[in-house]
Design a protein around this motif. Structure first.
Motif, mmCIF file in Angstrom:
data_model
loop_
_atom_site.group_PDB
_atom_site.id
_atom_site.type_symbol
_atom_site.label_atom_id
_atom_site.label_comp_id
_atom_site.label_asym_id
_atom_site.label_seq_id
_atom_site.Cartn_x
_atom_site.Cartn_y
_atom_site.Cartn_z
ATOM 1 N N ASN A 28 -3.605 -7.158 4.679
ATOM 2 C CA ASN A 28 -4.224 -5.870 4.971
ATOM 3 C C ASN A 28 -3.209 -4.732 4.952
ATOM 4 O OD1 ASN A 28 -6.834 -6.884 5.225
ATOM 5 N ND2 ASN A 28 -6.603 -7.320 7.404
ATOM 6 N N ALA A 29 -1.987 -5.027 5.388
ATOM 7 C CA ALA A 29 -0.934 -4.006 5.346
ATOM 8 C C ALA A 29 -0.575 -3.663 3.913
ATOM 9 C CB ALA A 29 0.300 -4.504 6.095
ATOM 10 N N VAL A 30 -0.499 -4.657 3.061
ATOM 11 C CA VAL A 30 -0.206 -4.447 1.641
ATOM 12 C C VAL A 30 -1.300 -3.606 0.996
ATOM 13 C CG1 VAL A 30 -0.158 -5.629 -0.596
ATOM 14 C CG2 VAL A 30 1.242 -6.486 1.284
ATOM 15 N N ALA A 63 -1.111 0.065 2.574
ATOM 16 C CA ALA A 63 0.096 0.830 2.239
ATOM 17 C C ALA A 63 0.139 1.217 0.781
ATOM 18 C CB ALA A 63 1.337 0.017 2.605
ATOM 19 N N SER A 64 -0.367 0.359 -0.086
ATOM 20 C CA SER A 64 -0.299 0.624 -1.532
ATOM 21 C C SER A 64 -1.143 1.824 -1.941
ATOM 22 C CB SER A 64 -0.750 -0.612 -2.310
ATOM 23 O OG SER A 64 -2.121 -0.886 -2.076
ATOM 24 N N GLN A 65 -2.084 2.229 -1.074
ATOM 25 C CA GLN A 65 -2.969 3.356 -1.388
ATOM 26 C C GLN A 65 -2.491 4.689 -0.817
ATOM 27 O OE1 GLN A 65 -6.777 2.067 0.107
ATOM 28 N NE2 GLN A 65 -6.839 0.245 -1.190
ATOM 29 N N LYS A 85 -1.244 -2.240 -6.761
ATOM 30 C CA LYS A 85 -0.083 -1.599 -7.393
ATOM 31 C C LYS A 85 0.815 -0.963 -6.316
ATOM 32 C CE LYS A 85 -1.877 -2.477 -11.457
ATOM 33 N NZ LYS A 85 -1.291 -3.515 -12.319
ATOM 34 N N ASN A 86 1.820 -0.248 -6.796
ATOM 35 C CA ASN A 86 2.732 0.528 -5.936
ATOM 36 C C ASN A 86 3.480 -0.343 -4.933
ATOM 37 O OD1 ASN A 86 1.758 2.906 -7.196
ATOM 38 N ND2 ASN A 86 0.008 2.924 -5.797
ATOM 39 N N LEU A 103 -0.861 3.226 9.739
ATOM 40 C CA LEU A 103 -0.071 3.731 8.623
ATOM 41 C C LEU A 103 -0.389 5.198 8.325
ATOM 42 C CD1 LEU A 103 -0.016 0.715 6.126
ATOM 43 C CD2 LEU A 103 1.541 1.271 8.001
ATOM 44 N N GLU A 104 -1.641 5.583 8.572
ATOM 45 C CA GLU A 104 -2.038 6.978 8.358
ATOM 46 C C GLU A 104 -1.280 7.907 9.299
ATOM 47 O OE1 GLU A 104 -3.706 9.681 6.133
ATOM 48 O OE2 GLU A 104 -4.427 7.613 5.901
#
Length: 384
Positions: A234-236, A239-241, A269-270, A347-348
């Motif tokens: 879920n972190a991946v 964070a990728s967005q 991605k990213n 993360l936001e």
């Protein structure tokens, strides 16, 4: 006559993992303080299960120790039961050899599983210090291999904690309290040594994965059974967005392939993958992802969190707030549950400003950890 110390560890140089690195670091600190100390390492000839080399070892330091390699039959079993049985035999042989050295003070790690069972019985005439990494048999329950109510587990658990060691080299205060209660002995000597402490300087050459204009978020190291694979997934995904975040992954362990397949299947991605991150590069990471499944609370204390703080990094933590990681690093950490919405919210809220504030607390804590380490080395030497 110089003081003598024996250390029992399944893994040691040239194999690089958390156990072998911790033993090597302790040896360096002890020899720096007492160059005449006569150190014996009793270790298995077993290879470690990953080819990732976490560090290089100084041959000059290794030459100042006596390393005893105990050879065992090949143990390439598919059966978990046979692997466990082999580990029990391997632990017995390591302890038996250490006893023959006739050294009064012996430190034993927790690998192979249940080695402490043998050590507490066979080394009862020695001054035994239990270095509490992953705890057994407790880890069998934490891993879901057996239920706590199982009669066989209850018997092994009772027999394991029937005797007390001279001291516990604990990874945190919470873990020590947990073990002291299990042993039913509050008089056990406490030696506090969180695993992962270091003072490696930041390299002047930024690594290729570093992004100076974004928050560099990373998961570094083992993603094993004690860690939450759902949290990292879920972190991946979250964070990728986010344009403000650059995600770095350097992973190995039980769930590593599952994470890689998830990223590939979801076409995420990213993300920058790197095989390893040197300690001198760790300071370029702003925030570290750290998880510990609730069932593993006190059974394991992830060294990646300690290493992150010593590098001045902040932490996004997923686990029990009763754990040593949260208790030690609460000022440097942000809490997140396993759910996607919680991670997205966390993360936001990350900004360069609040991340810098968290990192300043880490820098202060790092200094405290180094002082703790220095004091513990003195206490160990005094006990020898």
């Amino acid at each position: 006559m110089p003081k003598q110390l024996a250390i029992i560890t399944k893994y040691f140089a040239p194999y690089s993992n958390v156990d072998s690195n911790a033993v090597y670091d302790l040896i360096c600190l002890l020899l720096e303080r007492d160059p005449e100390l006569d150190i014996h390492i009793v270790t298995s000839a077993s290879n470690y299960r990953t080819n990732i080399k976490l560090r290089e070892f100084d041959e000059k330091i290794l030459s100042r120790t006596t390393i005893h390699h105990i050879k065992n039959p090949a143990a390439d079993f598919d059966s978990k039961f046979l692997k466990l049985l082999f580990g029990i035999v391997e632990g017995f042989r390591l302890v038996k050899y250490a006893k023959k050295l006739n050294i009064e003070t012996i430190i034993t790690l927790t690998n192979p599983a249940l080695i402490i069972f043998w050590a507490l019985r066979m080394l009862k005439d020695q001054k035994l210090i239990y270095w509490s990494f992953d705890l057994y048999p407790d880890a069998f329950v934490a891993d879901g291999l057996i239920k706590e109510t199982n009669p066989l587990y209850k018997l092994v658990d009772r027999m394991t904690y029937k005797r007390s060691p001279y001291g516990i080299l604990a990874l945190g205060n919470q873990q020590f309290d947990y073990l002291a209660e299990k042993f039913g002995d509050k008089a056990i000597h406490k030696f506090l040594l969180p695993c992962g402490i270091h003072s490696v300087s930041k390299t002047n050459q930024p690594p290729e994965w570093y992004h100076p204009e974004k928050i560099n978020l990373a998961y570094i190291g083992n993603i094993g059974k004690a860690h939450s694979v759902e949290f990292l997934k879920n972190a991946v995904q979250s964070a990728s967005q986010k344009e403000s975040i650059h995600l770095i992954l350097s992973i190995y362990g039980f769930h590593a392939e599952e994470i890689r397949h998830f990223i590939e299947d979801q076409k995420i991605k990213n993300i920058t993958f790197t095989q390893s991150v040197k300690q001198s590069e760790m300071a370029y990471i702003d925030v570290h992802l750290v998880s510990l499944n609730h069932s593993w609370t006190h059974i394991s204390v992830p060294s990646k969190a300690v290493s992150a703080v010593c590098s001045g990094g902040a932490i996004v933590f997923n686990g029990s707030k009763e754990s040593d990681i949260w208790q030690m690093f609460i000022e440097s950490s942000i809490y997140a549950t396993t759910e996607l919405y919680s991670i997205e919210k966390t993360l936001e809220a990350l900004t360069l400003e609040n991340v810098q504030k968290l990192r300043s607390f880490s820098a202060e804590k790092a200094r405290h950890l180094l002082e703790t380490e220095k004091g513990t080395v003195e206490e160990v030497l005094s006990a020898i």
